[in-house]
Design a protein around this motif. Structure first.
Motif, short mmCIF file in Angstrom:
data_model
loop_
_atom_site.label_atom_id
_atom_site.label_comp_id
_atom_site.label_asym_id
_atom_site.label_seq_id
_atom_site.Cartn_x
_atom_site.Cartn_y
_atom_site.Cartn_z
N GLU A 59 6.46 30.14 -27.99
CA GLU A 59 6.01 31.19 -26.66
C GLU A 59 4.75 30.81 -26.25
OE1 GLU A 59 9.10 32.87 -29.24
OE2 GLU A 59 7.19 32.03 -29.60
N MET A 60 3.71 30.65 -26.99
CA MET A 60 2.42 30.33 -26.69
C MET A 60 2.39 29.19 -25.69
SD MET A 60 -1.04 29.44 -28.84
CE MET A 60 -0.36 27.97 -29.60
N SER A 61 3.10 28.18 -26.27
CA SER A 61 2.80 26.93 -25.37
C SER A 61 3.57 26.92 -23.89
CB SER A 61 3.52 25.67 -26.12
OG SER A 61 3.79 24.44 -25.46
N ILE A 62 4.53 27.85 -23.85
CA ILE A 62 5.29 28.22 -22.62
C ILE A 62 4.22 28.87 -21.52
CG2 ILE A 62 7.05 29.36 -21.26
CD1 ILE A 62 8.62 28.84 -24.09
N ILE A 63 3.33 29.74 -22.27
CA ILE A 63 2.53 30.46 -21.39
C ILE A 63 1.40 29.68 -21.14
CG2 ILE A 63 0.79 32.57 -21.58
CD1 ILE A 63 2.69 33.74 -23.74
N PHE A 64 0.78 28.80 -22.10
CA PHE A 64 -0.28 27.99 -21.77
C PHE A 64 -0.03 26.95 -20.69
CE2 PHE A 64 -3.15 28.84 -25.59
CZ PHE A 64 -3.19 30.14 -25.44
N ASN A 65 1.17 26.52 -20.75
CA ASN A 65 1.64 25.41 -19.59
C ASN A 65 1.99 25.91 -18.20
OD1 ASN A 65 1.58 23.16 -21.07
ND2 ASN A 65 3.55 23.41 -22.10
#
Length: 669
Positions: free
Chosen positions: A529-535
């Motif tokens: 989920e973090m990766s989705i937010i950061f991207n």
């Protein structure tokens, strides 16, 4: 044309009818000068000769017996252009011009170069002038002018009309006569030495060259970009050496050095005091790069070259300069000092007697541009269910519920709130299985609570990031999630408020245009989920610039809690300590290609932890700095602030982490 180029010029008129070969040569030479100068310039020359030479046309004595009257010589030295001009003068006895070719020959000599100029001139009507020029005098060089006076041909035109006489010595004295040389020498003054070597920005910007607050002192430079699309090369600055005097045209020599790291810690500075330990390089040279190794001073006695530094934080440099090339070539490094070939320490404030002067130590710092966001208001942080049977809760009870596949004990120390049935009930959750909830009746009057099958309820865990709910836990409903606590990574030079100052890094918060407080709330945020937010550029507005080697950007997001297995619900322990995740960085161990970090506010509250945890110096601020350390490649094994949460006891970065930051950040954090 200078007078020394004119050679022997006679102003005799042609009507005297002299037709010897020597006369013809003289007239031929005169005509060559006429053609070279042109009629106008030649006329001005003839006027000059007539106005400045006193004619003596009457023979009053026998030229063989009369005494010659010799003149003098002198030397001028022009400091600004480094020229030496010698002048030789003589007076000859009255009437000599009518009977002799009367010659003065002069020589200019240098102790360093020997004979440097020679010329001669004809004495006519009482005076000869010889001008000698030397354009390369050396400091402390003794330069002299000497002259000889002799007669080359003797005439008796007014006595006999014949021309029989051979060449005779000057004034029939039996020898050539020399002009007095004793007081016709000068010693060129020594070149003024360099008294200061300073740095200046070539392009101005948001940062300048200021005082380095870290070990070793000196000055500081931020060679990185001011903005993501900055087109200015801020690695290149100007170095200016100033002489003790305002002398133009002086050649000044420069050398650049990679000084030793001023740290006394052998992990940070493992190579002793030899220098050459910068972590960056310009064209393969860790000492940076000069645009030239020498320059000529202007009228203010200043000579300048450009200097390009590396970009690695903590790299340090010094520049030596002097007018003596050999002295500059002999300079070496001893720690943060520069020393002469004799081992003497070279100063930064020179008094004019030193052959070499040096700059202050110049240290590279970098800026870390931080975009800070937080999630929006907490929503939906509970589960809905209903009872499967009826019952009465006097003090404690276990209630069968229709809610399936609950994480065991996720809701311990939480709250069960009836939506239908006993809506005023005050029930604390003691634990849960996948299909039951164990509760305690908290009614202050001790009244029993009756419920029926099919009563609806909401189930909350003990989440309360700011400890303001008391026993009426509501999943922090409609409470805005705060931004990460950046008090340990402030825009400061103080290590107490910026732990990265020890690594020569200054956090700056100049990306406010991209900050937001409405990132969608998520109850649990894992790595995926973090990766989705950061991207998502709508969240991390500066993601397009985060890989810029000249503009470091990271993203800090205030979140709620990590994935369900490590969010503190239930209160799992590892070796007696709560197994929770306070923050995560999107980077692998010892890597520096991450985008940012997600900081969880709910698990950091004091009440989340058992009593034995209350006294531990773990704070959200420590965690923020810890996660940024991961973005620079630091790992848990480095210790101190990089320790895992359960054992973290220090708020400073360890030497191994500081070295990692300075060595490993060749691209971006």
């Amino acid at each position: 044309m200078s007078k020394s180029q004119l050679g022997c010029v006679s102003n005799r008129s042609e009507h005297r009818g002299l037709d010897t070969s020597s006369d013809r040569k003289l007239f031929e030479y005169r005509e060559r000068i006429r053609k070279l100068l042109g009629e106008s310039a030649f006329d001005r020359l003839e006027i000059f000769l007539r106005e400045n030479i006193v004619r003596r046309l009457t023979i009053t004595e026998n030229p063989y017996t009369q005494t010659a009257s010799f003149g003098f010589s002198e030397i001028d030295y022009n400091e600004g252009s480094h020229e030496v001009v010698g002048y030789s003068y003589t007076d000859e006895p009255s009437g000599h011009c009518d009977v002799v070719e009367n010659i003065v020959s002069a020589t200019l000599t240098s102790d360093a170069d020997g004979m440097v100029a020679t010329d001669s001139a004809e004495v006519c009507d009482g005076r000869a002038e010889v001008f000698l020029y030397f354009s390369n005098p050396q400091p402390d060089d003794r330069i002299c002018i000497d002259a000889d006076h002799n007669f080359s041909i003797v005439y008796y035109p007014m006595l006999t009309g014949s021309r029989p006489v051979p060449t005779r010595p000057a004034c029939a004295s039996g020898e050539n006569q020399s002009l007095p040389p004793s007081n016709d020498c000068i010693t060129t003054p020594p070149l003024a030495n360099v008294t200061s070597v300073t740095y200046q920005l070539i392009q101005t910007g948001s940062t300048g060259i200021d005082t380095n607050p870290n070990a070793g002192g000196g000055e500081r430079l931020f060679p990185d970009d001011d903005t993501p699309n900055d087109q200015v090369n801020r690695q290149r600055i100007r170095v200016t050496a100033r002489l003790a005097e305002n002398q133009a045209g002086i050649q000044v020599y420069f050398r650049n050095f990679d000084l030793d790291d001023p740290s006394t810690d052998t992990t940070i500075d493992p190579n002793g005091t030899t220098g050459g330990d910068n972590n960056g390089a310009v064209s393969g040279d860790s000492a940076g790069q000069l645009s030239a190794t020498s320059a000529v001073t202007n009228s203010s006695g200043e000579a300048s070259v450009n200097f390009t530094v590396t970009r690695q934080p903590g790299d340090n440099f010094a520049i030596a300069a002097g007018v003596d090339q050999n002295a500059v070539s002999g300079v070496g490094v001893n720690g943060t000092d520069l020393v002469t070939s004799n081992g003497a320490t070279i100063e930064t404030n020179c008094d004019g007697t030193d052959l070499v002067c040096r700059s202050e130590m110049l240290t590279v710092w970098r800026r870390l541009h931080i975009e800070v966001d937080s999630m929006g208001q907490s929503q939906g942080n509970f589960l809905n269910g209903s009872t499967q049977s009826s019952g009465v809760i006097r003090s404690q009870a276990t209630i069968p519920v229709t809610l399936q596949n609950m994480e065991v004990n996720r809701f311990e120390r939480g709250r069960l709130k009836f939506i239908t049935g006993p809506t005023s009930a005050m029930l604390r959750v003691d634990g849960n299985s996948a299909s039951t909830v164990s509760v305690t009746n908290l009614d202050p009057m001790g009244s029993s609570i009756s419920y029926s099958s099919g009563d609806d309820f909401e189930l909350y865990d003990d989440d309360d990031f700011n400890d303001d709910d008391g026993t009426a836990l509501d999943g922090d409903a409609n409470e805005d999630i705060p931004r990460p606590d950046t008090s340990l990574i402030s825009n400061s030079d103080s290590i107490a408020s910026n732990v990265f100052a020890a690594a020569y890094i200054r956090p700056v918060y100049d990306l406010t245009a991209g900050e937001s407080s409405n990132i969608s709330f998520e109850i649990n945020t894992g790595n995926t989920e973090m990766s989705i937010i950061f991207n998502n550029p709508a969240n991390f507005n500066n993601i397009a610039t985060e890989a810029n080697v000249e503009f470091w950007t990271i993203y800090l997001l205030g979140g709620y809690q990590y994935s369900e297995d490590r969010d503190g619900d239930p209160n799992r322990t590892v070796n007696g300590a709560l197994d929770t995740v306070w923050g995560i960085a999107d980077v692998q161990a010892r890597q520096t290609n991450g985008r940012g970090a997600l900081l969880f506010t709910e698990v950091g509250r004091a009440r989340e932890y058992p009593t034995d945890w209350m006294s531990r110096p773990v704070s959200v601020a420590y965690t923020v700095a810890h996660e940024v350390g991961h973005l620079f490649g630091c790992v848990h094994d480095d210790g101190e602030l990089m320790e895992p949460t359960t054992t973290r006891t220090a708020g400073t970065l360890p030497p191994s982490c500081l070295r990692q930051i300075r060595i490993g950040t060749t691209t971006h954090p």
